[in-house]
Design an enzyme around this catalytic site. Structure first.
Site, PDB file in Angstrom:
ATOM      1  N   SER A  15       0.832  -1.190   0.000  1.00  0.00           N
ATOM      2  CA  SER A  15       0.000   0.000   0.000  1.00  0.00           C
ATOM      3  C   SER A  15       0.878   1.256   0.000  1.00  0.00           C
ATOM      4  CB  SER A  15      -0.952  -0.059   1.198  1.00  0.00           C
ATOM      5  OG  SER A  15      -1.980   0.887   1.063  1.00  0.00           O
ATOM      6  N   ASP A  66     -10.007  -3.694  -5.071  1.00  0.00           N
ATOM      7  CA  ASP A  66      -9.369  -2.879  -4.039  1.00  0.00           C
ATOM      8  C   ASP A  66      -9.930  -1.454  -4.056  1.00  0.00           C
ATOM      9  OD1 ASP A  66      -7.647  -1.492  -2.338  1.00  0.00           O
ATOM     10  OD2 ASP A  66      -5.842  -2.467  -3.112  1.00  0.00           O
ATOM     11  N   HIS A  95      -8.094  -5.010  -0.990  1.00  0.00           N
ATOM     12  CA  HIS A  95      -6.808  -4.474  -0.555  1.00  0.00           C
ATOM     13  C   HIS A  95      -6.004  -5.465   0.276  1.00  0.00           C
ATOM     14  CE1 HIS A  95      -4.115  -1.088  -0.066  1.00  0.00           C
ATOM     15  NE2 HIS A  95      -4.096  -1.236   1.233  1.00  0.00           N
TER      16      HIS A  95
END
Length: 681
Positions: free
Chosen positions: A529, A614, A649
């Site tokens: 991320s 995501d 995610h």
């Protein structure tokens, strides 16, 4: 197999300078085709690691107890827990009445809920105060848009009303029939709070609060004393809280204190008064007490009593309050500590013996508790749930996760310091095989994050021993932008200081090489991320310093994303990265955004991962990055993209699929950094 063998005729979409804009339309059939082709390319490139992946998966699975139960949590006369069963991918939520080992009542079986779906995410769960109802949210796409349902535990059936498009947070009022919950807007921002009454049509739910500023999001929570429901409205740098009497849910919310830009505050219910943790006049936060007033108001901040003053070297990260004691969650020199303050007694610190460790607050639902539950782990100690008897200071182990076959005596952990160009000392947490030589020959994986003021700690992992047993050093660089050094540490690595995060990480890598822990030829890096942004940026800055890179759901197309406020969560992010509508921020972001800074050069082996659903980092960001790398790199090392077409995610929700994903990533590391340690290759 080199990437050159797999290279196809370049598509015009992947040419340098093209932004692959068509990838943003997930309904375009070319998107699915593109991602499936990339997955096939990746599987072909990694085909020689199939046996190794299976060995790693078997090792990972052998170090977990597949049939297990969490530490039961007492609420009134019930003990709540969740458990897993061998061969089943999801949890079962249950409770027992009167004693933890009394007859089990199953509340929710995620395995049944997941049938027919490739993904299942369970968000918030909440039992009503009378223990009759269970409210829970579930998501079957990975997009974090939850459907809330309520189960009547006495009847064993789910009520007909379904609340769609919900965010994670929800709480019960004390009447046991009123539920407060949050919903998301089109940009996936939690922005509304509704009040639902059991038995009513959800379309009639009362709108309690709506946040119109796209930089703010909302959440609801109930205080431990069960007196209040709090609506917490937050941006990255500003907070505002509204208070509802949990016993009178129909009454309007009362504003505690209006927002002031740059002022963050958190309310903590002490029973007879509120405590306020705030950064006003206190960069690392201080603690104030707001006395009760007969008119129900809270007075002005100038009237509030200071309980804990600001301390420049100590970050006050949180406060847990109970009827007869408080626990201060603090961080000093990058390490967490818990300070206990018994009413009428002397404060003391909960001891931790190891040099590298993590602490978490456990489940502590009872305001009248005499003990405090917390969780400790380290690279050498599996996750351990402990109860501290506050008056005596005696700690008892409630549960320690079992990791069969793991022998901590075979490894060592250490804390190393890298000195940045400006003199700042950057901690590095390490774990490695006992007796490892510092001759530069050890393969090494260095991880980093460095964003949002989040501290990234090195705790126990049942996966990492598979690298350690093959001679690896495993480390985390606690770079600026994170929270390890308090709020100043965060400030020094965000906005127009963001590049400090990258140069810190590079200095950490150089320090490990200089100290003989590894060499550039044996060094791999990884991050997820915002940590993927870090990894992408340092790969552009120093492609010669690393041999392998894993970028998990990486935020690498920073400028394009931040220029598009329709993308989920973009506006909220302005206070972390800057608003690129301002030329100064636009130029600064462009100067480090990984996609925009790929150049003609030799690059490390690269594996990027994505999730089609995501909502935080869109799948097209790593896709565009990989395409740009392929077009411009001057060597034949691997450039791989792997997209989970049914997840978001966090990756796979199935715990066994998650282990297989980690096995794939570790096989990539072993193949590119230490093939001699994996005879299966």
């Amino acid at each position: 197999m080199s990437d050159a063998v797999l290279r196809e005729s370049p598509r015009p979409d992947a040419a340098p300078g093209d932004d692959l804009a068509w990838l943003r339309d997930r309904d375009d059939p070319r998107v699915q085709e593109f991602l499936e082709n990339e997955n096939r390319r990746t599987e072909t490139a990694m085909g020689g690691t199939t046996a190794l992946q299976e060995v790693l998966y078997t090792e990972f699975k052998s170090r977990i107890r597949e049939t297990d139960r969490s530490a039961p949590v007492r609420i009134d006369d019930f003990y709540y827990y969740h458990r897993t069963e061998e061969g089943k991918p999801y949890r079962v939520w249950a409770r027992a009445h009167g004693h933890p080992d009394a007859e089990e009542e199953v509340l929710l079986d995620e395995n049944r809920l997941a049938r027919g779906h490739d993904f299942l995410g369970v968000g918030a769960t909440a039992v009503s105060p009378d223990h009759r109802y269970l409210a829970y949210g579930f998501d079957v796409s990975g997009e974090e848009m939850y459907t809330l349902v309520v189960k009547d535990l006495s009847a064993g059936s789910v009520l007909p009303e379904r609340l769609e498009g919900a965010a994670r947070s929800m709480v019960w009022a004390e009447d046991g029939r009123t539920l407060f919950y949050t919903t998301r807007d089109g940009a996936k921002r939690a922005y509304r709070v509704y009040r639902h009454t059991l038995g009513s049509d959800p379309s009639d739910d009362a709108l309690v609060y709506e946040e119109g500023d796209a930089a703010f999001h909302v959440a609801v929570r109930k205080t431990r004393s069960r007196r209040f429901i709090l609506i917490e409205v937050s941006s990255a740098v500003t907070n505002e809280t509204l208070v509802i009497d949990a016993r009178r849910p129909e009454r309007p919310a009362s504003l505690f204190r209006a927002r002031t830009r740059g002022v963050e505050y958190e309310l903590v219910d002490e029973g007879e008064a509120f405590l306020v943790r705030t950064n006003e006049g206190a960069k690392n936060f201080r603690l104030l007490r707001v006395p009760a007033r007969g008119d129900g108001g809270w007075g002005e901040p100038a009237e509030w009593e200071e309980v804990i003053p600001h301390r420049p070297g100590v970050m006050l990260e949180g406060v847990e309050t109970f009827r007869d004691f408080q626990v201060l969650l603090e961080r000093e020199r990058g390490l967490p500590r818990y300070r206990v303050r018994p009413t009428g007694g002397e404060p003391y610190t909960i001891p931790v013996a190891e040099p590298v460790y993590t602490l978490e607050v456990g489940e502590n639902p009872e305001f009248d508790a005499e003990s405090f539950r917390y969780v400790c782990s380290s690279p050498l100690t599996p996750k351990t749930v402990l109860d501290l008897e506050v008056r005596s200071g005696v700690t008892a182990v409630v549960k320690r996760d079992e990791s069969p076959g793991f022998d901590p005596s075979r490894y060592e952990s250490a804390r190393v310091v890298a000195v940045a160009e400006d003199g700042a000392e950057i901690p590095i947490s390490l774990v490695y095989p006992r007796g490892s030589k510092r001759d530069g020959r050890n393969p090494c994986v260095l991880s980093g994050y460095g964003a949002y003021g989040i501290s990234y700690e090195l705790g126990f992992s049942s996966h990492v021993p598979s690298l350690l047993d093959r001679g690896f050093v495993y480390g985390i660089a606690h770079v600026r932008g994170g929270g390890e050094g308090g709020e100043p540490w965060h400030d020094q690595g965000k906005m127009l200081n963001k590049k400090t995060t990258f140069t810190d990480f590079i200095r950490c890598a150089e320090t490990l090489i200089e100290a003989g822990y590894t060499s550039s030829e044996r060094l791999g890096i990884q991050g997820r991320s915002a940590g993927g942004l870090l990894i992408g940026a340092v790969t552009n800055l120093r492609p010669d310093l690393f041999t392998s890179v894993i970028a998990g759901v990486p935020f690498v197309d920073v400028l394009s994303t931040m220029l598009d406020p329709s993308i989920p969560l973009t506006v909220i992010e302005y206070e972390e990265w800057g608003d690129p509508r301002d030329p100064e921020y636009r130029d600064y972001i462009r100067s480090y955004s990984p996609v925009d800074n790929v150049r003609e050069a030799g690059y490390p082996n690269i594996l990027a991962t994505a999730g089609l659903n995501d909502p935080r980092v869109q799948y097209w960001e790593p896709a565009r990055w990989v395409a740009r790398l392929r077009a411009l790199r001057t060597d034949d090392r691997l450039t791989l993209l792997r997209t989970d077409l049914g997840a978001g995610h966090a990756g796979p929700s199935d715990r066994y699929a998650f282990l297989r994903e980690r096995a794939f990533e570790y096989a990539f590391l072993l193949r590119t950094l230490a093939p001699e340690s994996a005879p299966e290759l």
